[in-house]
Write a protein that holds these residues in place. Structure first.
Motif, mmCIF file in Angstrom:
data_model
loop_
_atom_site.group_PDB
_atom_site.id
_atom_site.type_symbol
_atom_site.label_atom_id
_atom_site.label_comp_id
_atom_site.label_asym_id
_atom_site.label_seq_id
_atom_site.Cartn_x
_atom_site.Cartn_y
_atom_site.Cartn_z
ATOM 1 N N GLU A 263 -8.350 13.342 1.787
ATOM 2 C CA GLU A 263 -8.010 11.879 1.563
ATOM 3 C C GLU A 263 -6.693 11.519 2.090
ATOM 4 O OE1 GLU A 263 -9.931 9.952 -0.859
ATOM 5 O OE2 GLU A 263 -11.058 11.697 -0.934
ATOM 6 N N TYR B 211 -12.509 3.784 4.974
ATOM 7 C CA TYR B 211 -11.122 3.021 4.810
ATOM 8 C C TYR B 211 -11.264 1.742 3.751
ATOM 9 C CZ TYR B 211 -9.152 4.957 8.906
ATOM 10 O OH TYR B 211 -8.595 5.899 10.156
ATOM 11 N N SER C 113 -11.023 7.802 2.951
ATOM 12 C CA SER C 113 -11.363 9.241 2.637
ATOM 13 C C SER C 113 -12.339 9.769 3.716
ATOM 14 C CB SER C 113 -12.342 9.034 1.477
ATOM 15 O OG SER C 113 -13.230 10.170 0.952
ATOM 16 N N THR D 63 -1.266 2.591 6.880
ATOM 17 C CA THR D 63 -0.693 1.046 7.101
ATOM 18 C C THR D 63 -1.372 0.882 8.585
ATOM 19 O OG1 THR D 63 1.225 2.234 8.161
ATOM 20 C CG2 THR D 63 1.281 1.365 5.868
ATOM 21 N N LYS E 124 -2.471 -2.262 4.339
ATOM 22 C CA LYS E 124 -2.429 -0.777 3.788
ATOM 23 C C LYS E 124 -3.449 -0.556 3.042
ATOM 24 C CE LYS E 124 -0.046 -2.318 -0.212
ATOM 25 N NZ LYS E 124 1.319 -2.353 -1.079
ATOM 26 N N GLY E 125 -3.619 0.982 2.815
ATOM 27 C CA GLY E 125 -4.752 1.423 1.923
ATOM 28 C C GLY E 125 -4.843 2.693 2.105
ATOM 29 N N SER E 126 -6.081 3.148 1.690
ATOM 30 C CA SER E 126 -6.415 4.755 1.637
ATOM 31 C C SER E 126 -7.698 4.777 2.458
ATOM 32 C CB SER E 126 -6.607 5.022 -0.081
ATOM 33 O OG SER E 126 -7.647 4.285 -0.379
ATOM 34 N N THR F 19 -3.600 7.975 3.320
ATOM 35 C CA THR F 19 -3.162 6.601 3.252
ATOM 36 C C THR F 19 -3.210 6.166 4.511
ATOM 37 O OG1 THR F 19 -1.041 7.352 3.023
ATOM 38 C CG2 THR F 19 -2.035 6.983 0.960
ATOM 39 N N GLY G 151 -8.615 -1.067 1.732
ATOM 40 C CA GLY G 151 -7.137 -1.475 1.815
ATOM 41 C C GLY G 151 -6.922 -2.837 1.353
ATOM 42 N N THR H 199 -3.125 12.059 6.338
ATOM 43 C CA THR H 199 -4.212 12.555 5.349
ATOM 44 C C THR H 199 -3.771 13.977 5.253
ATOM 45 O OG1 THR H 199 -5.482 13.684 7.317
ATOM 46 C CG2 THR H 199 -5.803 11.133 6.487
#
Length: 127
Positions: A119, A98, A113, A123, A109-111, A121, A100, A41
């Protein structure tokens, strides 16, 4: 000529129907289990452990990491999922989300906040 066109259309419809039936019967990924996330982040990195339980499209579970030791709730739709939680970090309330994609049955996987922190990402690998 017209019969050939009808035959071609019929074959196309049959193939489309079979493909749709196979897709509908494809097993959905089950996120139930313990996952180790690798998170990057704006505020730094970490490797929280998240234990998830999937019941249909509903996700529940528990997060243990730098942001606390808290319960999570979320959902799964196809190969997409999301979950979130609120945490109290040194007197500051943080809302964490989260979002993803299921890459394989053992990889995500994803992002994410984090309200007030930024923000990032992630895995994740199933343990």
């Amino acid at each position: 000529m017209r019969t050939a066109a009808l035959r071609t259309a019929f074959v196309a419809i049959v193939f489309a129907s079979v493909a749709a039936a196979v897709a509908a019967q494809a097993p959905k990924a089950d996120l139930t289990g313990k996952w180790i996330f690798t998170v990057q982040t704006d505020a730094g990195s970490g490797t929280p452990a998240v234990t998830l339980k999937q019941d249909g499209d509903k996700l529940t579970g528990h997060y243990v990491g730098q942001l606390g030791d808290v319960d999570v709730a979320g959902s799964v739709k196809g190969s997409d999922f999301s979950f979130g939680f609120s945490s109290d970090l040194q007197g500051n309330k943080l809302d964490v989300t989260y979002k993803g994609t299921i890459v394989t049955k053992d990889e995500l996987k994803g992002s994410l906040s984090i309200t007030g922190l930024g923000e990032g990402t992630f895995t994740a690998k199933r343990q």
